[in-house]
Design a protein around this motif. Structure first.
Motif, PDB file in Angstrom:
ATOM      1  N   ARG A 186       0.842  -1.203   0.000  1.00  0.00           N
ATOM      2  CA  ARG A 186       0.000   0.000   0.000  1.00  0.00           C
ATOM      3  C   ARG A 186       0.879   1.256   0.000  1.00  0.00           C
ATOM      4  O   ARG A 186       1.867   1.341   0.728  1.00  0.00           O
ATOM      5  CB  ARG A 186      -0.945  -0.008   1.198  1.00  0.00           C
ATOM      6  N   THR A 217      -3.541   5.953   7.729  1.00  0.00           N
ATOM      7  CA  THR A 217      -4.060   4.658   8.170  1.00  0.00           C
ATOM      8  C   THR A 217      -3.927   3.625   7.063  1.00  0.00           C
ATOM      9  O   THR A 217      -3.571   2.462   7.305  1.00  0.00           O
ATOM     10  CB  THR A 217      -5.533   4.787   8.597  1.00  0.00           C
ATOM     11  N   TRP A 218      -4.215   4.006   5.831  1.00  0.00           N
ATOM     12  CA  TRP A 218      -4.065   3.118   4.681  1.00  0.00           C
ATOM     13  C   TRP A 218      -2.640   2.567   4.591  1.00  0.00           C
ATOM     14  O   TRP A 218      -2.423   1.397   4.230  1.00  0.00           O
ATOM     15  CB  TRP A 218      -4.430   3.884   3.416  1.00  0.00           C
ATOM     16  N   LEU A 224      -2.668  -2.847   9.347  1.00  0.00           N
ATOM     17  CA  LEU A 224      -4.078  -2.825   8.972  1.00  0.00           C
ATOM     18  C   LEU A 224      -4.353  -4.000   8.031  1.00  0.00           C
ATOM     19  O   LEU A 224      -3.757  -4.080   6.960  1.00  0.00           O
ATOM     20  CB  LEU A 224      -4.418  -1.504   8.275  1.00  0.00           C
ATOM     21  N   ARG A 282      -5.791  -6.358   5.172  1.00  0.00           N
ATOM     22  CA  ARG A 282      -6.136  -5.892   3.826  1.00  0.00           C
ATOM     23  C   ARG A 282      -7.641  -5.724   3.643  1.00  0.00           C
ATOM     24  O   ARG A 282      -8.066  -4.841   2.885  1.00  0.00           O
ATOM     25  CB  ARG A 282      -5.558  -6.818   2.764  1.00  0.00           C
ATOM     26  N   ALA A 286      -8.348  -2.400   4.983  1.00  0.00           N
ATOM     27  CA  ALA A 286      -7.799  -1.380   4.087  1.00  0.00           C
ATOM     28  C   ALA A 286      -8.752  -1.139   2.917  1.00  0.00           C
ATOM     29  O   ALA A 286      -9.005   0.009   2.522  1.00  0.00           O
ATOM     30  CB  ALA A 286      -6.428  -1.812   3.579  1.00  0.00           C
ATOM     31  N   GLU A 287      -9.282  -2.222   2.360  1.00  0.00           N
ATOM     32  CA  GLU A 287     -10.230  -2.078   1.259  1.00  0.00           C
ATOM     33  C   GLU A 287     -11.493  -1.365   1.727  1.00  0.00           C
ATOM     34  O   GLU A 287     -12.040  -0.510   1.013  1.00  0.00           O
ATOM     35  CB  GLU A 287     -10.557  -3.471   0.706  1.00  0.00           C
TER      36      GLU A 287
END
Length: 236
Positions: free
Chosen positions: A93, A177-178, A183, A185, A188-189
């Motif tokens: 990411r 945060t992304w 985090l 996945r 994240a999505e």
């Protein structure tokens, strides 16, 4: 989709706008008003909790797909969890800072570029996926093996009139945060879906067709065209 973007400020000012006091800069790319696929552009990512700015090739294709798939410059948000993008969603990411991006309307041969930017003129933090592994020594020419793509989603509101896709843009806190490797996945999505800035955060105007040519650059590329240059369709 997003086929060009405006990254006309230096990386240090984008990092300051991101809200981080410091970063590791491994970027030599110069600011440009007309970043095109195939060029190397600064991207932000975390390494052991430290923000890094690295120049990556805009365009990605997995090494195993060299004879099977074209190089991608965008990844659709709705496909991020599939087998092709899933590894990068977990471990790759990134964020591409910018001042705006371009979309086109009109028939082929008469394409009109538009510059899209935040209404408050603050920097954009566009979500990206990247492969940060170095190029293999046995295949140094395949730059896309260590490249990045921008994450795109369906356009909404008035933005649909310009294009049906848009880069996913988050505010600085959500973009940080992304980047967090802890985090999961799936979260994240979900973050990308739920926290993407909507069309009300943006405005857009027509700009010179000189943007259509990769390699053209300069502040004049983002200057709004006067109303008397509008086509009949634009005025309708």
């Amino acid at each position: 989709m997003c086929g060009r973007f405006d990254q006309n400020d230096i990386a240090r000012r984008y990092v300051a706008a991101f809200g981080w006091a410091d970063a590791v800069y491994d970027s030599a790319a110069r600011p440009t008003f007309n970043a095109a696929p195939g060029t190397y552009r600064p991207v932000l990512h975390l390494v052991d909790g430290k923000l890094h700015v690295d120049d990556l090739h805009w365009g990605y294709r997995a090494s195993w797909a060299a004879d099977k798939l074209p190089v991608s410059v965008n990844a659709r948000l709705e496909k991020l969890t599939n087998n092709y993008w899933g590894r990068l969603l977990k471990n790759g990411r990134a964020v591409v800072p910018a001042s705006g991006w371009y979309e086109w309307t009109g028939a082929k041969g008469k394409r009109q570029p538009w510059h899209i930017h935040r209404k408050d003129r603050e920097p954009l933090f566009m979500l990206a996926l990247a492969d940060f592994r170095p190029l293999r020594d046995d295949n140094p020419e395949n730059k896309a093996e260590s490249g990045f793509v921008l994450v795109t989603a369906d356009a909404e509101g008035g933005m649909v009139d310009v294009h049906d896709r848009r880069p996913v843009v988050l505010n600085a806190a959500d973009a940080a945060t992304w980047l967090d490797p802890d985090l999961p996945r799936e979260q994240a999505e979900m973050l990308a879906r739920q926290m993407a800035l909507g069309p009300e955060a943006f405005e857009w105007h027509r700009v010179s067709t000189e943007v259509n040519y990769a390699g053209r650059d300069g502040e004049h590329l983002v200057v709004p065209l006067p109303d008397d240059d509008a086509t009949d369709e634009d005025k309708a």
